[in-house]
Structures are given as structure tokens and as C-alpha cells.
Design a protein around this motif. Structure first.
Motif, PDB file in Angstrom:
ATOM      1  N   ALA A 181      45.214  37.604  36.707  1.00  0.00           N
ATOM      2  CA  ALA A 181      43.930  37.089  37.178  1.00  0.00           C
ATOM      3  C   ALA A 181      42.878  38.199  37.189  1.00  0.00           C
ATOM      4  O   ALA A 181      41.724  37.993  36.781  1.00  0.00           O
ATOM      5  N   LYS A 182      43.270  39.382  37.652  1.00  0.00           N
ATOM      6  CA  LYS A 182      42.335  40.513  37.664  1.00  0.00           C
ATOM      7  C   LYS A 182      41.974  40.945  36.250  1.00  0.00           C
ATOM      8  O   LYS A 182      40.844  41.380  35.980  1.00  0.00           O
ATOM      9  N   LEU A 183      42.946  40.838  35.334  1.00  0.00           N
ATOM     10  CA  LEU A 183      42.678  41.191  33.934  1.00  0.00           C
ATOM     11  C   LEU A 183      41.665  40.221  33.330  1.00  0.00           C
ATOM     12  O   LEU A 183      40.754  40.636  32.601  1.00  0.00           O
ATOM     13  N   ILE A 184      41.825  38.933  33.629  1.00  0.00           N
ATOM     14  CA  ILE A 184      40.864  37.937  33.141  1.00  0.00           C
ATOM     15  C   ILE A 184      39.468  38.244  33.682  1.00  0.00           C
ATOM     16  O   ILE A 184      38.476  38.199  32.953  1.00  0.00           O
ATOM     17  N   HIS A 185      39.398  38.570  34.975  1.00  0.00           N
ATOM     18  CA  HIS A 185      38.093  38.910  35.563  1.00  0.00           C
ATOM     19  C   HIS A 185      37.477  40.131  34.883  1.00  0.00           C
ATOM     20  O   HIS A 185      36.285  40.141  34.559  1.00  0.00           O
ATOM     21  N   ALA A 186      38.288  41.169  34.668  1.00  0.00           N
ATOM     22  CA  ALA A 186      37.775  42.420  34.101  1.00  0.00           C
ATOM     23  C   ALA A 186      37.194  42.228  32.703  1.00  0.00           C
ATOM     24  O   ALA A 186      36.290  42.959  32.301  1.00  0.00           O
TER      25      ALA A 186
END
Length: 458
Positions: A181-186
Motif C-alpha cells: 500500500a505504501k509502495l502504491i502511494h509512493a
């Protein structure tokens, strides 16, 4: 690019054998003495060094200490034609990957050991490359793994991250849904805006409702002042709802209305507020199954099941276990100020044979425990959590799983370790007697003992 291997041995036959064996799969450089080895080591960034212990005017271990002082992560294998337990113990203490005795009885096994050593070097280099890229991309989490399953997942994320669409992440507990999820946000168009995450299963319904919707002053006992909720704070950014399957029916209905018209009211207010956030959801249960069981709203399921991604369990990520183990080892060494490692071949075999029902989280906790409890030095199979090692041994017998529960290499390793321990017990620890009973040459028996961390002074 082919890996670079330095072979240092004064025996021409050994140099020729290894060069011919690896000539098509690696760039092999040969040296017959310490001075030539120094020159080659200074000129090339080798992925692996195979060093003979007894060289003209040099000891192999001394040269390797010198080389490791220049490149601490150098992966090396010590070779010797004179089986010596003290050399084996010294090699282990120096953190060398393995200790091999000549003549090589099994060339297939030799090639396998070299292949595994090159994988360890590749893991170190992959982690360095990831850190270098992360330094240029602030906010992106570190994702370790080159398995086919992870390559497919990361390819999907790369395609979807920049699109303003809802994403559903499904996978077992511990597979890293929060990291994805954090990778998608980044990598999204909203990367410079807020990223807020909520664990829907970790909060009571009333608390989760106030956290998401916010509330006005006096809306309930204890609401001394107005507070914005996550729907409001995430405006322009990404909102991550973890374990969404645990959300109550009431909140499922409320969330559906927010997603339908992008507006909501704080608790205690009738004034609608608009919001624009990108929703990322995660669950460790099949939402389709939850819908069939009547525990999850069907209309909400179709609302959030726009782009669904399945995170692979660790047991399906071939080759990623040791990469993650190396990463966690370096992380916790830095965190705790320790110098534990590297992993012995026996430790790597145990890590790779374990099914990891708790996935990446279980592996992380295993390595954290090892580093926390060890003062330093090589990590062997006996240092791992008991549940992490299929080769854990009790005082009376080896706890070896049935062969059909392991892959071929795991079953073969399991048998060999159990056999050697039983053999040495029958020989009262006398290696010469064990060699006589087994028919295995004494020097080759030492090689097998070293492979599984079995050391005896007899």
C-alpha cells in the motif's frame, strides 16, 4: 552479466577443474599464489573467492582476512587438501560461506555450493541497489525479492500505482500488504499528499467511526473539541483501510455512501463535507467468500473490487527467503549495534526448508530474535528459532520431517544431517571410526560435518 569468480590455488588441476566447470556460467580468474591473488582482487569486483588454505608463502585464511578488510561483504569459500577440524572451525568463525575439502568427491554438490554462494552475493548487491534507488525516491518502502511471483506483483503495482483507481490487496497475514500500500502511494499521483492507514480490525466500532468521520464538539461524552477524521484528512491523498473484512455492517454501509458520493458528515453534524481520496483496501480473507457467508456487503465488495491484487505467501516466493533474511540481518545488526552473521549453509538450508506460515512477518521476527540473543559471529541452524528449523535436534533424536514433506534437496539434506548425527553417536564421536563404519573417506566426512555445523575434537 556473468558473475566474477577468483580461484586461488597452487594446484593446477584444481584451477583447471573449476575453470572448466564454471567457464560457461561465470568469468573465472585464476591465481596460483598470494601475490597474484592480491593483484586480481585489487583490479576486479569479484562475486566470489575460492581460496586454498595452503599456498606458497601464504595462508589462505590470512589472505581472506586481508580481502575482507577491504570488502567486508565479500563471499568466500576456503578449500584445502588437508582436512583439519581447526581449519574448519576457523573458517566458520571468520564468517566464510563454506569450507571444502579436496579432492572434490561430488562435482554436482560443489557446483551447488558455488551457486548458493553466488546467490548470497547477489542478495547483498540487490539490497545495496534498492537502498541506492530509495535514496533518490523518498517515501518509497524497501521491497526485497526477485521471485517470479513478486515480479508479477510489482509489475501490476507499477501499472496501477499512477492511476487514480481503487486497489484491493488480498493475501495471508504477514505477506506485506501494508508495504505494498505504501509502495502504491509512493508511486501515485498523490505521493506528495497524505497517506493515512487504519486497521479496521484493531478498533471498536465506535472508535473506528469517530476516527474515520471525525466529530463535532459535544457530539459525545469526551468530545471537548471538534476533530477532523481520516476521510477529511486524506483529501487529495491516499487512504489505506487494512483488514477491511473486519469492518462492522454499520460502518460498511457508511463507507459505501462515502464512496458513492464522495461526501460525509462528522459525527454530531448534519453539514456534508466533500472529500477526494484514493482508497486502498487490504484483507487476509477472501472478500468473495465473506460476501457468500453474509458477513460483507455485496454492493461494497463490488465498489472496492476494482483492481484486485493477490500477494503471494512466502512459501511461493522461490529464492526470496534468503534475500529477506540477509536484509533483516543487516537491518537488525544496525538497529542493535551488533555484528551477527553471515548465515552458514546449514542455516540457509533450514530457512529455505521452513514453510513460513507467518510469512515475511515470521521471518523478520525470527532474524530479530537471533540478532537480539547472539553476541556476534556466524549464524548456524542451531541459532534459529526452533520452529524455523526443520533440522532441530533434541537430546535423544533428530526431529526430521518425512521426506515427502520436503523438496528433493530438503529431503536429501534432512537425511544427511540425521545420518551423520546417528553415525557419530554410534562411533562415540570418533571421526575415524565413523569414517570406517560409513565407508566415507575421513576428509570427505569432515566436509559433510562442516556443512551441518557438526564439529568434534575427537
Amino acid at each position: 552479466m556473468l558473475p566474477k569468480i577468483l580461484v586461488v590455488d597452487d594446484d593446477r588441476y584444481t584451477r583447471t577443474l573449476i575453470e572448466q566447470m564454471l567457464g560457461n556460467s561465470a568469468q573465472v580468474q585464476l591465481a596460483s599464489d598470494g601475490e597474484a591473488a592480491r593483484e586480481l582482487f585489487a583490479a576486479h569486483d569479484f562475486n566470489l573467492v575460492l581460496m586454498d588454505q595452503r599456498l606458497p608463502r601464504h595462508q589462505g585464511l590470512d589472505l581472506l582476512r586481508e580481502f575482507r578488510a577491504q570488502r567486508p561483504r565479500m563471499v568466500a569459500i576456503l578449500m584445502t587438501g588437508f582436512a583439519d577440524v581447526r581449519d574448519a572451525v576457523a573458517a566458520v568463525r571468520e564468517g566464510l560461506f563454506d569450507y571444502l575439502t579436496k579432492p572434490f568427491e561430488d562435482l554436482e554438490a560443489l557446483e551447488a555450493v558455488i551457486g548458493k554462494a553466488l546467490e548470497i552475493d547477489a542478495a547483498y548487491r540487490e539490497i545495496d541497489s534498492l537502498r541506492s534507488r530509495l535514496a533518490k525516491t523518498s517515501g518509497a518502502p524497501m521491497v526485497v525479492g526477485q521471485s517470479a511471483a513478486m515480479a508479477r506483483l510489482l509489475g501490476q503495482i507499477q501499472q496501477v500505482a499512477g492511476l487514480d483507481t481503487t486497489v484491493l490487496l488480498e493475501g495471508e497475514s504477514g505477506t506485506g500488504k501494508d508495504v505494498m500500500a505504501k509502495l502504491i502511494h509512493a508511486h501515485s499521483q498523490r505521493a506528495d499528499q497524505a497517506f493515512l492507514e487504519v486497521n479496521c480490525g484493531g478498533l471498536p466500532e465506535s472508535l473506528l467511526e469517530s476516527l474515520l468521520f471525525g466529530y463535532e464538539k459535544g457530539a459525545f461524552t469526551g468530545a471537548a473539541q471538534a476533530s477532523a477524521g481520516y476521510f477529511e484528512k486524506a483529501n487529495g491523498g491516499n487512504l489505506f483501510l487494512d483488514e477491511i473484512a473486519d469492518m462492522s455492517p454499520k460502518l460498511q454501509s457508511s463507507l459505501l455512501r462515502v464512496l458513492q458520493d464522495h461526501s460525509f458528515c462528522r459525527i454530531g453534524s448534519t453539514h456534508p463535507r466533500s472529500t477526494d481520496f484514493r482508497l486502498i483496501c487490504a484483507t487476509n480473507r477472501s472478500l468473495a467468500g465473506e460476501v457468500k457467508a453474509g458477513r460483507f456487503r455485496e454492493d461494497l465488495y463490488y465498489r472496492i473490487n476494482v483492481v484486485a491484487m493477490q500477494l503471494p505467501p512466502l512459501r511461493e516466493r522461490e529464492g526470496d527467503v534468503f534475500r529477506l533474511a540477509v536484509h533483516f540481518l543487516e537491518f537488525f545488526n544496525a538497529k542493535f549495534g551488533k555484528q551477527c552473521g553471515p548465515f552458514s549453509p546449514a542455516a540457509l538450508a533450514s530457512l529455505e526448508a521452513h514453510p513460513w506460515p507467518g510469512n515475511v512477518r515470521e521471518l523478520r521476527h525470527c532474524i530479530e530474535r537471533v540478532v537480539a540473543l547472539q553476541s556476534g559471529g556466524v549464524i548456524d541452524a542451531v541459532h534459529l528459532c526452533p520452529s524455523c528449523s526443520p533440522y532441530a535436534v533434541s537430546d535423544s533424536h533428530a526431529l526430521i520431517p518425512p521426506a515427502y514433506e520436503l523438496a528433493y534437496q530438503g529431503a536429501r539434506a534432512s537425511f544427511e544431517q540425521g545420518y551423520l548425527k546417528g553415525l557419530l553417536a554410534a562411533a562415540s564421536g570418533n571421526v575415524s571410526e565413523a569414517a570406517r563404519l560409513s565407508g566415507i573417506p575421513r576428509q570427505n566426512l569432515y566436509v559433510r560435518m562442516k556443512r551441518w555445523g557438526i564439529v568434534t575434537e575427537t
